[in-house]
Write an enzyme that holds these catalytic residues in place. Sequence first.
Site, mmCIF file in Angstrom:
data_model
loop_
_atom_site.group_PDB
_atom_site.id
_atom_site.type_symbol
_atom_site.label_atom_id
_atom_site.label_comp_id
_atom_site.label_asym_id
_atom_site.label_seq_id
_atom_site.Cartn_x
_atom_site.Cartn_y
_atom_site.Cartn_z
ATOM 1 N N GLY A 188 -2.210 56.380 -36.217
ATOM 2 C CA GLY A 188 -0.924 56.007 -35.617
ATOM 3 C C GLY A 188 0.019 56.486 -36.636
ATOM 4 N N ASN A 189 1.131 55.477 -36.652
ATOM 5 C CA ASN A 189 2.163 55.988 -37.685
ATOM 6 C C ASN A 189 2.036 55.278 -39.025
ATOM 7 O OD1 ASN A 189 3.724 53.277 -37.642
ATOM 8 N ND2 ASN A 189 3.903 53.790 -35.437
ATOM 9 N N VAL A 192 2.868 51.347 -39.431
ATOM 10 C CA VAL A 192 2.059 50.458 -39.154
ATOM 11 C C VAL A 192 0.438 50.654 -40.020
ATOM 12 C CG1 VAL A 192 0.216 49.745 -37.352
ATOM 13 C CG2 VAL A 192 2.649 50.491 -36.626
ATOM 14 N N GLY A 193 0.557 51.983 -40.598
ATOM 15 C CA GLY A 193 -0.355 52.245 -41.395
ATOM 16 C C GLY A 193 -0.382 51.417 -42.729
ATOM 17 N N GLU A 210 -5.158 57.794 -40.481
ATOM 18 C CA GLU A 210 -4.714 59.145 -39.823
ATOM 19 C C GLU A 210 -3.328 59.061 -39.294
ATOM 20 O OE1 GLU A 210 -6.604 61.553 -40.473
ATOM 21 O OE2 GLU A 210 -8.496 60.678 -40.819
ATOM 22 N N CYS A 244 -0.639 64.616 -33.096
ATOM 23 C CA CYS A 244 -0.212 64.241 -34.429
ATOM 24 C C CYS A 244 -0.253 65.726 -35.299
ATOM 25 C CB CYS A 244 -1.224 63.143 -34.892
ATOM 26 S SG CYS A 244 -2.708 63.790 -35.073
#
Length: 489
Positions: A188-189, A192-193, A210, A244
Amino acid sequence: MSREQLAVERARRAFSTGRSKPLAYRIRQLNNLRRFLVERQSEIAEAAKKDLNRSEVGIQLFETLGLESEIQLVIKNLKKWAAPRGVEKNLVTLSDTLYIQPEPLGVVLVIGAWNYPWAVTLFPLIGAIAAGNAAVVKPSEVCVHTSKVMEELLNAYLDKELYPVVTGGVQETQELLKQRFDHIVYTGNSMVGRIVMEAAAKHLTPVTLELGGKSPCYIDKNCDIPLACRRVTWGKFTNCGQTCIAPDYVLCEASIQDRVIDEMKKCIKEFYTDDPKSFLDYGRIINERHFRRILAMTEDSTVAVGGESDHTECYIAPTILRDVKAGSKVMQEEIFGPLLPIVPVSGLEGAIDFINQGEKSLVIYVFSSDKKLINRLIEETSSGAVLANDCLVHYSVSSLPFGGVGNSGMGCYHGKFSFDQLSHLRSCMVRPLKNEGMNSMRYPPHTLGKLGWARFFLVQAPDLALMGRVGALAVLVAVAGFLINAYLL
């Protein structure tokens, strides 16, 4: 217990029985997963059509076909990957048994993303199963229909205690992150990572992140520009730019900007016709929030191609922006949509400087026939991957690790890299209970004489591997000499 806590506890109890560890069991689960992908293709495709307006052929080409190939690769190699791995010895360990034993970590949490909901969720799951782990699967709630199919059908094929699917939104994900896992894989982004990593830190849980980012694409003025533009156009507008590893922006010299735009305009027409909106293989933005976010990025840039949109369908046409500056809105965050900014630079040096001023991306693309130029860009930049003269396809190569660096993520997966990432590589050393004379140098009293022996064994000792190769060569020469003499006689 909450539903999320209960799923994790059941997975941990199931793992503790040891049933996920035998290779035969892992292979059976992987075969079941492959059977799911084949037998439920119509349900998978129907959900993808509703979520992303993706065609049935498109879902197979960009998601399920790669998953089937990955499962086939893992099953073929699993026995070899899971076997003890011998290591080099020195004079001190000559009589010892030394090896690395891969072992399961325990319970893995896989948090998927919505843009390729099957691929980015099931690739890590394949690795988790192969490594002998239990795994809790959390599909993205943004892909409503795909998430439902995953929840309702996946556990009809897999062990539902070892591999539960937990659906829901932010609240459910937060509840999952409160639980203790042995590894977390998140796609994800970066915002949020960071939340995932912070939650994992409370349990000292390792993570694979990732995260994407703004992946640049440099087009050399001396390359085959029509072919380069064809491949960049495909890579950018596949899945409506919601990839991505899509090229986020193009860097090129101002002298070729008009030609690049003209060539890409031709490719857009070739791939998606004059009316991409009605074309079967051109997708839609996932929801209205992302639709508005992407359109807002164009406000201070010049549209060279496309620009049409329809909020009732979350449709944005393939769009190219020209003469884009570093300070433009479209350059402040990952686009994740069908906008392709072209940023004029002075040449390779200008491109390298521009790239290095930003965060490290998931991939850097370069189009050139000059190997020295490509090597210089590789040497003077950093990214998760580099792909020269094409787009996206490195993701499909299982012998290459897929992952980011810095702001684009950490850790990697695909093929054996997934197996190793989700295994504990346990160091094993078995010594014979004899040969105590060798150990005398380590026992008190510590003398200069013992230090001298220790230095010889640990620092000055000959290279055993080299000696082995020399010895093998000597034997080969001796055998050859014997055969020649025998022939002459």
